[in-house]
Design a protein around this motif. Sequence first.
Motif, short mmCIF file in Angstrom:
data_model
loop_
_atom_site.label_atom_id
_atom_site.label_comp_id
_atom_site.label_asym_id
_atom_site.label_seq_id
_atom_site.Cartn_x
_atom_site.Cartn_y
_atom_site.Cartn_z
N GLN A 166 -11.94 -9.38 -3.94
CA GLN A 166 -11.36 -9.55 -2.90
C GLN A 166 -11.86 -10.73 -1.92
N THR A 167 -13.02 -11.04 -1.83
CA THR A 167 -13.53 -12.35 -0.90
C THR A 167 -13.00 -13.51 -1.65
N ILE A 168 -12.75 -13.86 -2.86
CA ILE A 168 -12.30 -15.12 -3.30
C ILE A 168 -10.92 -15.25 -3.02
N ILE A 169 -10.02 -14.04 -3.27
CA ILE A 169 -8.65 -14.04 -2.73
C ILE A 169 -8.52 -14.21 -1.34
N GLY A 170 -9.22 -13.65 -0.64
CA GLY A 170 -9.05 -13.92 0.92
C GLY A 170 -9.52 -15.40 1.09
N THR A 189 3.16 -10.46 -2.43
CA THR A 189 2.18 -10.20 -3.54
C THR A 189 0.98 -9.82 -2.89
N PHE A 190 0.61 -10.39 -2.02
CA PHE A 190 -0.77 -10.33 -1.09
C PHE A 190 -0.90 -8.78 -0.73
N GLY A 191 0.38 -8.27 -0.07
CA GLY A 191 0.51 -7.04 0.47
C GLY A 191 0.13 -5.87 -0.61
N GLY A 192 1.03 -6.37 -1.74
CA GLY A 192 0.62 -5.25 -2.76
C GLY A 192 -0.91 -5.15 -3.41
N ILE A 193 -1.33 -6.32 -3.43
CA ILE A 193 -2.51 -6.54 -3.86
C ILE A 193 -3.81 -5.53 -2.96
N ALA A 194 -3.50 -6.10 -1.38
CA ALA A 194 -4.14 -5.37 -0.43
C ALA A 194 -4.12 -3.92 -0.64
N THR A 195 -2.92 -3.30 -0.88
CA THR A 195 -2.40 -1.77 -0.80
C THR A 195 -3.26 -1.23 -2.01
N SER A 196 -3.43 -1.93 -3.11
CA SER A 196 -4.29 -1.35 -4.41
C SER A 196 -5.72 -1.43 -4.08
N TRP A 197 -6.20 -2.18 -3.10
CA TRP A 197 -7.51 -2.10 -2.76
C TRP A 197 -7.84 -0.98 -1.75
N THR A 198 -6.83 -0.43 -1.05
CA THR A 198 -6.97 0.66 -0.34
C THR A 198 -6.89 1.96 -1.05
N LEU A 199 -6.07 1.95 -2.24
CA LEU A 199 -5.80 3.18 -3.01
C LEU A 199 -7.14 3.66 -4.04
N SER A 200 -7.74 2.21 -4.43
CA SER A 200 -8.46 2.58 -5.54
C SER A 200 -9.58 3.36 -5.39
N PRO A 201 -10.38 3.23 -4.11
CA PRO A 201 -11.62 3.81 -3.93
C PRO A 201 -11.17 5.29 -3.83
N VAL A 467 -22.08 4.63 4.96
CA VAL A 467 -20.55 4.54 4.61
C VAL A 467 -19.84 3.97 5.48
N LEU A 468 -19.97 4.11 6.69
CA LEU A 468 -19.20 3.30 7.94
C LEU A 468 -19.60 1.88 7.67
N THR A 469 -20.76 1.42 7.13
CA THR A 469 -21.09 -0.02 7.00
C THR A 469 -20.43 -0.51 5.91
N ILE A 470 -20.34 0.34 4.67
CA ILE A 470 -19.71 -0.18 3.75
C ILE A 470 -17.98 -0.18 4.10
N LEU A 471 -17.35 0.76 4.53
CA LEU A 471 -16.20 0.76 4.91
C LEU A 471 -15.62 -0.51 5.96
N ALA A 472 -16.67 -0.83 6.90
CA ALA A 472 -16.34 -1.73 7.83
C ALA A 472 -16.43 -3.22 7.01
N ALA A 473 -17.20 -3.26 6.23
CA ALA A 473 -17.48 -4.59 5.49
C ALA A 473 -16.32 -4.80 4.53
N TRP A 474 -15.40 -3.81 3.83
CA TRP A 474 -14.50 -3.59 3.26
C TRP A 474 -13.18 -4.16 4.08
N LEU A 475 -13.17 -3.67 5.36
CA LEU A 475 -11.72 -4.08 6.10
C LEU A 475 -11.93 -5.17 6.49
N ILE A 476 -13.19 -5.88 6.85
CA ILE A 476 -12.93 -7.20 7.31
C ILE A 476 -13.35 -8.44 6.33
N THR A 477 -13.54 -7.91 4.99
CA THR A 477 -13.81 -9.01 4.10
C THR A 477 -12.47 -10.11 3.83
#
Length: 497
Positions: A166-170, A189-201, A467-477
């Motif tokens: 996720q980091t290298i793509i961004g 394409t980027f939107g589709g990839i971002a959606t998968s990042w939301t669903l996968s966890p 959990v909140l720290t991890i979720l926040a890091a995911w959102l802003i990565t």
Amino acid sequence: MTDTPDWRSLDKDLARLTQVERVAGYVVRPLLGLGLALAFMALAGLATALVLGTAPTTVMVAIAAVFGAYLALNIGANDVANNMGPAVGAKALPMGVALLAAALAEITGALFGGSEVVATVSRRLIDPTSVADPAVLVQAMMAAMMASALWVNLATWLGAPVSTTQTIIGAIVGAATAAVGFGAVDWLTFGGIATSWTLSPMIGAGLAMGLLALVRHLISKREDKITAARCWVPVFLAVMGGAFAMFFALKLPDRYADPSALEALAIGLCVGGVCYLIARPMVQSRADALEQSKGAIKALFRLPLVIAAILMSFAHGANDVANAIGPLATILRVTAEASAGHHPAEVDAFAPLHVPLWALLIGALGMAVGVLLFGPRLINMVGSQITKLNPIRAYCVSTSAALTVIVASWLGVPVSSTHVAVGAVMGVGFYREHTAARDRARSAEEDRPGLPREDRSRRRLVRRSHVLTILAAWLITVPVAAGLSALVYGLIHLIAG
């Protein structure tokens, strides 16, 4: 009359010295790790310069190699938690053995499975024809490596496992946008990839919860746990073996295997059958010596969990070494073509790349060194600080992570192993909270009106702050990596002038 020595005073002095040494150790140890990391980066740049000799692009590529080594160190430090965290948290492996096993597995996977790096993400996200000048592309790749490494380094220091993919793509999107403009990026394409990042966890969490519920129903809640274990533990271990066989068939590079979905399923079924035939007599023999207790059943999952952790590290080394040295390999290709006098439009910078052995070693050794020097922080976070794991729960985490990646690969959707693994850990913890609250309600012991809020919060089995720290890091990565990459590209472009 001679004076007797006051041994108590000596003991106090020695105790003070021991305390001083302990404090000094806490101060020096991080500095030692930092020094070794800097030395590795310097050696990577020096080795690159020696390999390339007096070529005109030697200095530029050597600097890129330093950036690649820095990124590899951080990938090893952060991503190893996904593989070894559950095993360490479940006390199936001590920390030192886990670090050494992960480092060796990462090196082996990178060397055997990572020699061909295909810039698939770059080709899908970026229009190659929009980047005509090789110098611009080199600067963009260097900016992406530096920005990715800085963000993963910060996340590791904060104790937040983030996705390096996720980091290298961004970072690539940010650098390409700064270099060429928004039109260079395929935002659909980027939107589709971002959606998968939301669903996968969420998928990983759901599968882990389902597996844990199944294990509890079939084994843990039975009166005759040993008989249930004899019957079902070989089946669960066969499922894990088959899942990892499909995982490897789908994730390892094409030069080793390029099976279709049906072929991967057939491989998984065959391996699962073999695992069942091996596991059944072993479980039968082990179960005869166990008592009727949940703790005894957990021991049956310990060895398979260790094997799963090592296999996940091998697969990570084979698959994610591309994140560390993919941009470096692109720079090597572009500079070589430009030095040969080819026109910029003729350079297909996003074609499949064959990585030189010395560059592959930078990525492999960098991830291994990162694991050994900085891995414990994130391993403790994933393994024990989100929720408490035992061998059964850790088995559910590892197996559900592999199954989620398999399903995503069949669908052609890129997912983050970090999101899947951490989501599975959270799912196991929240499922335990749910079952614990339900059991208390049924027994009418404590879950009654008037129970203090502090008492209810103490009974939570998932630490919300982490959990909140991890979720926040995911959102802003992605936005942070993209913005930082654009900024770094601007500085590099300004210096290169």
